[in-house]
Design an enzyme around this catalytic site. Structure first.
Site, mmCIF file in Angstrom:
data_model
loop_
_atom_site.group_PDB
_atom_site.id
_atom_site.type_symbol
_atom_site.label_atom_id
_atom_site.label_comp_id
_atom_site.label_asym_id
_atom_site.label_seq_id
_atom_site.Cartn_x
_atom_site.Cartn_y
_atom_site.Cartn_z
ATOM 1 C CE LYS A 22 -13.384 6.852 -18.207
ATOM 2 N NZ LYS A 22 -13.604 7.875 -17.758
ATOM 3 N NE ARG A 44 -3.135 0.389 3.221
ATOM 4 C CZ ARG A 44 -2.128 0.620 4.330
ATOM 5 N NH1 ARG A 44 -1.581 1.459 4.414
ATOM 6 N NH2 ARG A 44 -2.258 -0.541 5.259
ATOM 7 C CE1 TYR A 55 -17.470 10.135 -16.017
ATOM 8 C CE2 TYR A 55 -16.932 10.437 -13.592
ATOM 9 C CZ TYR A 55 -17.397 9.545 -14.901
ATOM 10 O OH TYR A 55 -17.594 8.271 -14.692
ATOM 11 C CG ASP A 75 -10.776 15.283 -15.585
ATOM 12 O OD1 ASP A 75 -9.903 14.484 -16.512
ATOM 13 O OD2 ASP A 75 -11.788 14.733 -14.886
HETATM 14 C C1 LIG Z 1 -14.261 8.517 -16.499
HETATM 15 C C2 LIG Z 1 -13.713 9.909 -15.915
HETATM 16 C C3 LIG Z 1 -13.406 10.143 -14.535
HETATM 17 C C4 LIG Z 1 -13.728 9.178 -13.431
HETATM 18 O O1 LIG Z 1 -12.821 8.447 -13.576
HETATM 19 P P1 LIG Z 1 -13.067 6.690 -13.284
HETATM 20 O O2 LIG Z 1 -11.622 6.101 -13.764
HETATM 21 O O3 LIG Z 1 -14.257 6.133 -13.855
HETATM 22 O O4 LIG Z 1 -13.129 6.653 -11.550
HETATM 23 C C5 LIG Z 1 -13.007 11.602 -14.358
HETATM 24 N N1 LIG Z 1 -13.033 12.556 -15.217
HETATM 25 C C6 LIG Z 1 -13.375 12.278 -16.584
HETATM 26 C C7 LIG Z 1 -13.205 13.253 -17.482
HETATM 27 C C8 LIG Z 1 -13.811 10.980 -16.864
HETATM 28 O O5 LIG Z 1 -13.898 10.630 -18.358
#
Ligand SMILES: *Cc1c(COP(=O)(O)O)cnc(C)c1O
Length: 388
Positions: free
Chosen positions: A206, A55, A108, A181
């Site tokens: 993603k 961890r 998001y 982000d």
């Molecule tokens: C999917 C997504 C998230 C959240 O991420 P997870 O891996 O699903 O927890 C945050 N910001 C954006 C722009 C996303 O597309």
């Protein structure tokens, strides 16, 4: 970092080699995946390479973190079990009760839910604004109280574009940190830290992972003091990425630059073919010259990415039917994988913001344009449009 990398090595080179030097014991070009939760000590406290318990640190996760810091031009990166786990760790490190957060009004859905349903009940204050409108951001900032300006650019799902340099200037003046982000753009297309942002977060689920086969998140920072706080939350709360997910993410990142080039060119071509279609009111893609954020996107992005949204002239019913009628564009949440996906944000990714100011119009469908042949993709979508 591998010996042959220099500070000038380009991103394509770092994507393959940063944090991923060959295994010194065997010469294996891919460092092994360390499936170990604990590490033998040479006498009490005699840690080999600093590792004690996974961890707190695992070599595979460290390799990924070094790679992510290199790609975003940050000092330190932390890898988490999901994008939201990464965001949660950052917000815990930054906020105290009474602090104010200003977020884009189409972030998001899960990010809004995290702040609105977890951090607001705990004592944070939240305002959502049109982030592309820097005057609106300035007006929303509360002197001495605003701690975080949070932006997605391009945003999700309406592809709004924010001038990161301009936002960073507002953040500096207000004493707030600017968090970008960067999930939609990836570090290959956009480098927020070099534009003045303080922190980058990712859902590595993603584009960074790129193959829809893992969940992960990351926080990348410039400031070592803040980084230490995030590092403590990673260790003390424990939402770390597993060695296998960390390894899959590195494997995906090796091809990030070539994938992003193709995602962008496929999306650009598709967007251009869809403009003016009788059944479409509007194509949201920052690569189109008529897109309101085109000039800023052209200034701060290498190309415009693989995400497109469409407003259907037939309203919500037409949008739903389209989302259920394509073939190659599979109906699923998420984005950024090699395969093309179609989504209906109102009831899928953005269901959690229904009834709030962040609600997505009912006639919107969102496309994650994959790496299939562009003529096949266009035929699939245009054929489905004909049938609605
Ligand atoms: C999917 C997504 C998230 C959240 O991420 P997870 O891996 O699903 O927890 C945050 N910001 C954006 C722009 C996303 O597309």
């Amino acid at each position: 970092m591998s010996d042959f990398l220099t500070p000038d090595s380009a991103l394509e080179t770092r994507a393959i080699h940063a944090g991923q030097g060959f295994d010194p014991a065997t010469g294996a070009v891919n460092p092994p995946v360390h499936f170990s939760s604990t590490f033998v000590q040479d006498g009490i406290g005699g840690f080999r390479g600093g590792y004690e318990y996974a961890r707190g640190g695992n070599p595979t996760r460290d390799h990924l973190q070094e790679l992510l810091a290199s790609l975003e031009g940050g000092e330190v990166a932390y890898s988490f079990a999901s994008g939201l786990a990464a965001e949660d760790a950052l917000l815990r490190a930054v906020l105290k009760p009474g602090d104010h957060v200003v977020m884009g009004n189409d972030v998001y859905g899960g990010t809004h839910r995290l702040v609105n349903r977890v951090f607001v009940p705990w004592g944070a204050h939240l305002d959502t604004v049109e982030m592309g409108d820097l005057d609106a951001v300035r007006a929303a900032v509360k002197a001495g109280q605003t701690r975080v300006l949070w932006v997605e650019t391009p945003s999700n799902p309406l592809m709004k574009v924010t001038d990161i340099e301009g936002l960073a200037a507002i953040g500096r003046e207000a004493g707030a940190i600017v968090v970008v982000d960067n999930t939609f753009a990836s570090p290959y297309l956009q480098q927020p830290l070099s534009l003045g942002a303080d922190v980058v977060v990712h859902s590595t689920t993603k584009y960074l992972g790129g193959h829809s086969d893992l969940l992960g998140g990351a926080v990348i920072l410039k400031d070592r003091e803040l980084a230490e706080k995030v590092g403590f939350i990673q260790f003390g709360v424990g939402a770390v990425s597993s060695p296998f997910d960390a390894w899959l993410t590195m494997r995906g990142i090796k091809t990030l630059p070539v994938r992003m080039d193709r995602h962008s060119s496929n999306a650009q071509t598709l967007a251009e073919r869809l403009v003016g279609h009788a059944k479409i009111d509007r194509v949201y893609y920052p690569g189109l010259p008529e897109h309101p954020g085109h000039d800023i996107a052209a200034k701060q992005m290498r190309s415009f990415g693989g995400m497109i949204s469409l407003a259907l002239s037939g309203g919500g019913a037409a949008a739903r039917t389209l989302a259920e009628s394509t073939g190659l564009f599979q109906l699923a949440e998420s984005l950024g994988g090699v395969e093309s996906l179609i989504g209906y944000p109102t009831e899928m990714t953005h269901a959690s913001v229904k009834g709030t100011a962040l609600e997505v119009p009912e006639n919107i469908v969102r496309l994650s344009v994959g790496l299939e042949n562009i003529d096949d993709l266009a035929a699939d979508l245009l054929g489905a449009l004909d049938r609605i």
